[in-house]
Design a protein around this motif. Sequence first.
Motif, mmCIF file in Angstrom:
data_model
loop_
_atom_site.group_PDB
_atom_site.id
_atom_site.type_symbol
_atom_site.label_atom_id
_atom_site.label_comp_id
_atom_site.label_asym_id
_atom_site.label_seq_id
_atom_site.Cartn_x
_atom_site.Cartn_y
_atom_site.Cartn_z
ATOM 1 N N PHE A 144 32.314 -43.125 5.920
ATOM 2 C CA PHE A 144 32.620 -43.441 7.317
ATOM 3 C C PHE A 144 33.806 -44.389 7.420
ATOM 4 O O PHE A 144 34.679 -44.223 8.278
ATOM 5 N N MET A 145 33.849 -45.380 6.544
ATOM 6 C CA MET A 145 34.933 -46.356 6.573
ATOM 7 C C MET A 145 36.279 -45.701 6.257
ATOM 8 O O MET A 145 37.309 -46.046 6.843
ATOM 9 N N VAL A 146 36.255 -44.722 5.361
ATOM 10 C CA VAL A 146 37.491 -44.061 4.945
ATOM 11 C C VAL A 146 37.944 -43.020 5.964
ATOM 12 O O VAL A 146 39.125 -42.933 6.316
ATOM 13 N N ALA A 147 36.991 -42.214 6.461
ATOM 14 C CA ALA A 147 37.364 -41.052 7.279
ATOM 15 C C ALA A 147 36.684 -41.006 8.640
ATOM 16 O O ALA A 147 36.786 -40.003 9.341
ATOM 17 N N GLY A 148 35.991 -42.069 9.031
ATOM 18 C CA GLY A 148 35.276 -42.052 10.300
ATOM 19 C C GLY A 148 34.042 -41.168 10.205
ATOM 20 O O GLY A 148 33.499 -40.942 9.121
#
Length: 290
Positions: free
Chosen positions: A62-66
């Motif tokens: 989630f942090m990298v690609a939402g």
Amino acid sequence: MNPYDLLIAPFAEFSFMRRALVGTIVLAFGAGPIGVFLMLRRMSLVGDAMAHAILPGAAIGFMVAGLNLFAMTAGGIVAGVLVAVLTGIVARVTELKEDASLAAFYLLSLALGVTIVSLKGTNVDLLHVLFGTVLALDDPTLILIGSITTVTLLVLAMLYRPLVLECVDPGFLRSVSRSGGPTHLVFMALVVINLVAGFHALGTLLAVGLMMLPAAVSRFWVRDITAMIIFSVATGAVCGLIGLLVSYHAGVPSGPAIILVAGIAYIASVIFGRHGGLWRQLFPGRHLEA
């Protein structure tokens, strides 16, 4: 309110309700058998621990690609497998038992995952990760859930005999075959991927509910393992249907509604279950006459 408006209209009129129903039923087909084997192997709490273990990986995705389906899926699978491996290593090279090691890792994973999501996203994102959004399932997510369920059923079909033997008589399995170790590893991988599938619909905190509650319900009604699997799948699907209807008509969150319905089914089974239910124990004469 007539039966059509109560039972059929929500699914006939709204595509998101149909998608949620399909997703829940497909999840039940994969999670039901896994839950039965976890229960029979006395590993019920392992499912809960692994559900928390996938959170950091999903959070990193989630942090990298939402809110990207494949990033969060890949992260969850990697994190789940990593925690399972680390738990086994710690249990073998130290004096700490495997259950205590697993508890330590899952608590760390839960705290780490919540922290990562909180740093990147909002409270809405955190609720999405923890409790899921079953009413927001889209085509790619349904395809992913269906693929995981298909793989699960095919692998379980191949491993059915050693899994049953390990539940019934693990000593005998060890004496006649060396398949116990590899079977256990493959089974744990199936646990992880099914929890990841459930994570997309019901979130981290509720995914294990659809896996374990129907399995526990089946234990009170049937004894044969195959019958337990069928009963567990049917219970999960029916609870999904009723939970979605309750959510629609009462205006409550869908994921918790599904798990609450499964919880009610479990409590009813504890009281009235055919095998070991409280009612049967209080009135054994009627049980013998049945």
